[in-house]
Design an enzyme around this catalytic site. Sequence first.
Site, PDB file in Angstrom:
ATOM      1  CB  VAL A 151      -0.910   0.030   1.247  1.00 38.06           C
ATOM      2  CG1 VAL A 151      -1.863   1.205   1.178  1.00 38.06           C
ATOM      3  CG2 VAL A 151      -1.678  -1.259   1.362  1.00 38.06           C
ATOM      4  CG  ASP A 204      -7.583 -10.820   7.358  1.00 40.19           C
ATOM      5  OD1 ASP A 204      -7.421 -11.236   8.528  1.00 40.19           O
ATOM      6  OD2 ASP A 204      -6.640 -10.538   6.599  1.00 40.19           O
TER       7      ASP A 204
END
Length: 787
Positions: A482, A593
């Site tokens: 990211v 998650d």
Amino acid sequence: MVVFSRKLLWLIICAELLVAAQQHILKQGDFINSSTTLVSPNQLFALGFFHLADSNLSYLGIWYTNSSEGLNVNHPAWIANRDTPIYNSSGVLTIDSTTGNLIISHSDANNPIVLYSGRGLNRRLLLWDNGNLVLKEGNTTLWQSFDHPTDALLPGMKLGINHNTNWTWSLTSWIGADNPASGAFTLEWDHTEKMLVIKFRGKTYWTSGKLINKNFEYIRPKVEFINLNYNFKIISNEDEEYFAYILMVDPVLTPESRRYLSGWRLDYQGNIFDEDRPQIAGVDNCYGYNTRSKPPHTFYAGCKLWEQPTCRDHLQYEIQTGYFENNVSYLNDSNTSLGYTDCKVKCWEDCNCYGFMNNGDTGCIFYRGSNLKFHSSGNYPKIYVLPPAKRKKLITMIVIVIVSLFLGLLSSLLYYQRRKNKQAKKTEIQELLTLKGYSDSINTMGDDCRNDLKFFSFTSIVAATRNFSSDNKLGEGGFGPVYKGEFLDGQEIAVKRLSRKSTQGLTELKTELILIAKLQHTNLVRLLGCCIHRQEKMLIYEYMPNKSLDSFLFNESKREQLTWERRFSIIEGIAQGLLYLHKYSRLIIIHRDLKAANILLDQHMNPKISDFGLARIFKLNAAEINTSRVVGTHGYMAPEYVMEGIYSMKSDVYSFGVLILEILSGRKINSFNHVDGPLNLVAFAWELWNRDAAFELMDPSISNSCIKHQFLRCVHLGLLCVEGNAVDRPTMINLVSMLRNDTAVIPLPTRPAFCTGGKAHEKQSHDTRPSINISLNRLSISTMEAR
Ligand SMILES: *[C@@H]1O[C@H](CO)[C@@H](O)[C@H](O)[C@H]1NC(C)=O
Ligand SMILES: *[C@@H]1O[C@H](CO)[C@@H](O)[C@H](O)[C@H]1NC(C)=O
Ligand SMILES: *[C@@H]1O[C@H](CO)[C@@H](O)[C@H](O)[C@H]1NC(C)=O
Ligand SMILES: *[C@@H]1O[C@H](CO)[C@@H](O)[C@H](O)[C@H]1NC(C)=O
Ligand SMILES: *[C@@H]1O[C@H](CO)[C@@H](O)[C@H](O)[C@H]1NC(C)=O
Ligand SMILES: *[C@@H]1O[C@H](CO)[C@@H](O)[C@H](O)[C@H]1NC(C)=O
Ligand SMILES: *[C@@H]1O[C@H](CO)[C@@H](O)[C@H](O)[C@H]1NC(C)=O
Ligand SMILES: *[C@@H]1O[C@H](CO)[C@@H](O)[C@H](O)[C@H]1NC(C)=O
Ligand SMILES: *[C@@H]1O[C@H](CO)[C@@H](O)[C@H](O)[C@H]1NC(C)=O
């Protein structure tokens, strides 16, 4: 009495003079060493010796005292001895009391560094608030640092030429990110063309274009970001021809916000930055064939054209991590005068070179050979990779010529075919975008659904993330790295670069993305759009300045900021976000998650769930990507999921329960490694609950702010969520109402999972067998639900 006070007054005046003298003036005979500095009258700049991280080398420099990301002590605006560093903090700057020379003496006593030589007396060295260091004798300026720039141009500094002395002012970049030695790039003023020029080892790579309407064609004006702009000065007379700039600040701004720091820095890759603002110009994407310069201020703006090796027709380096699979002949050139761009250029010009490594400092490693295959892998160093070179064999060329004649006709046929296909694809995408099929049902959701998915161009993402520079990397998620980015208009974004292995078709991927972009809730991170470019797939999110919950919760110094009030509101926010995903989004998204690292915090510390819907995009093809992440994170996974592969909304509830316990205790789920202690946080909480000692779970840093009954309620709810039997766990809608309503009756929790079976379960949880994946696909693919 009177005499005494007068004496006192004198003392005070003398002391003040002394302080003032120490601050910005160095008199002949005085010195500064590594423990003293000169400071400009208004404390804007400091002059002193500095070290670069992990280095014994020291330098004399001038830096902004208050700059966070720009020309601060880690990267000074001016360096006296960039190519002759000093060892062991032995440097002393002085105006020699007898000769009047301005020198830096150091451990090698016989070879002082001479900045100015010439006999004289009563000299003074002054550091001014513009960052200029001036050596004076009486009224005469003998020497000034502005005449010897390094890699930074401060407002008021000159770039150009003095015709009387033939002296030129130009910038020279550092050679590496952490190495101030003279590098390969220069920024110069071309006084005949009246433009700025960036040269790489003497060769022009970039020009600024002409000054039109107060802005240079290819320099990003500052006005795009804040209410100030550059005021460029071009001076041309018999004596000198130069360029300089000052800042023009909007008078509307308050006095505090007017204190903008500015200083152009030519970095080791040939790009220009101004303090903490985005790159304003540069050459890193100039490949010699690339002169695309419209619209202005794009990444290629200003690049020059030059002759290319034929094997490099319109290629571009890609930053990759991994290794070359087959036999590679390394070429390790440890020449310390080679910087990043030297490596880049050398490899570019060598048709047998497939990539290079430089690591931001000196020396290159080249990967050469024939038919090399690159294998991407996360745990390897960064390599700049070029696609294979075209072979230049005479026979092949002749064959190609003959064959191409025959194919002439065929290719024109293909061309028409292709055009047809393209047309078809275009309309297909357009159809997707208008969302004819979905828009009706989605528009009844009651939310503001106007924000359709945006497709960003690859170049705009490259520019925003400074070509995915490692400085911009925020972290590595389960689906890929990211990066932080900033668009030209100042909008900050987070770019998730999806791992390339998703085999999903483009059309399906886009459909998924469009659906997910429709999900809007204050407690979900907003997907702004995506970028699909060849193999690359990227998701663009709003940027969250406070990073993730775990960076606060499990950090000794930052967890203090999470008061009880904040923690409770974070718990509530996550619950709201999950409720939306499970119930009100119409898509029934199961996150799969949920964990502290996937809860991001905005500037007001509001929680935002991230990575939701990624499981959808990947169609739960766990075997294809980073297995452990997609399947879940150990410790957060519900027992029925771990053992039988059954996944439902209640599995998210389980993860939420774990998250609650972590937020209350400030401890990680798996931070229990004593053999005879509790198995994990869940077991620990259950043990305390049964001993009526739930308050012992409390993170000590909230002991003052905690509201006891709320805390107890949260422990209670947390334990309900982690119950062994999925059916017994509350739904999100129940949870939200129980969290808010102090008087709601809450059932007593039963024995949670993982307390009974002991450590044996842990083993299984690592085991992600195909059978699990199959049942996953069956159970948790979310469905559109008509309501
Ligand atoms: C710098 O000079 C001061 C004043 O003379 C002295 O006390 C100090 O030890 C010196 N520091 C170093 C590193 O030499
Ligand atoms: C530097 O920052 C501090 C704290 O923000 C501020 O008080 C001070 O005035 C600043 N100094 C200058 C020279 O801007
Ligand atoms: C650098 O400094 C450290 C201590 O600060 C010392 O142990 C080491 O020997 C020095 N290295 C060199 C090359 O002088
Ligand atoms: C610097 O210090 C190191 C060890 O501290 C020593 O070996 C070396 O000789 C010193 N260098 C100079 C130039 O004094
Ligand atoms: C120096 O400055 C003083 C006062 O500003 C002035 O009177 C004098 O003439 C100057 N001397 C020279 C050499 O310029
Ligand atoms: C400056 O350079 C020009 C051309 O190289 C030369 O003719 C001239 O004498 C030089 N002037 C000085 C002051 O050195
Ligand atoms: C590459 O090839 C050379 C000879 O062609 C051989 O000596 C070397 O061991 C090979 N290296 C690898 C890593 O296979
Ligand atoms: C490259 O060469 C330098 C100096 O010979 C050596 O220190 C370095 O380890 C080498 N790097 C690799 C990857 O072989
Ligand atoms: C190192 O590189 C520089 C710049 O390319 C070159 O001028 C120099 O000759 C090289 N030195 C060696 C020892 O190869």
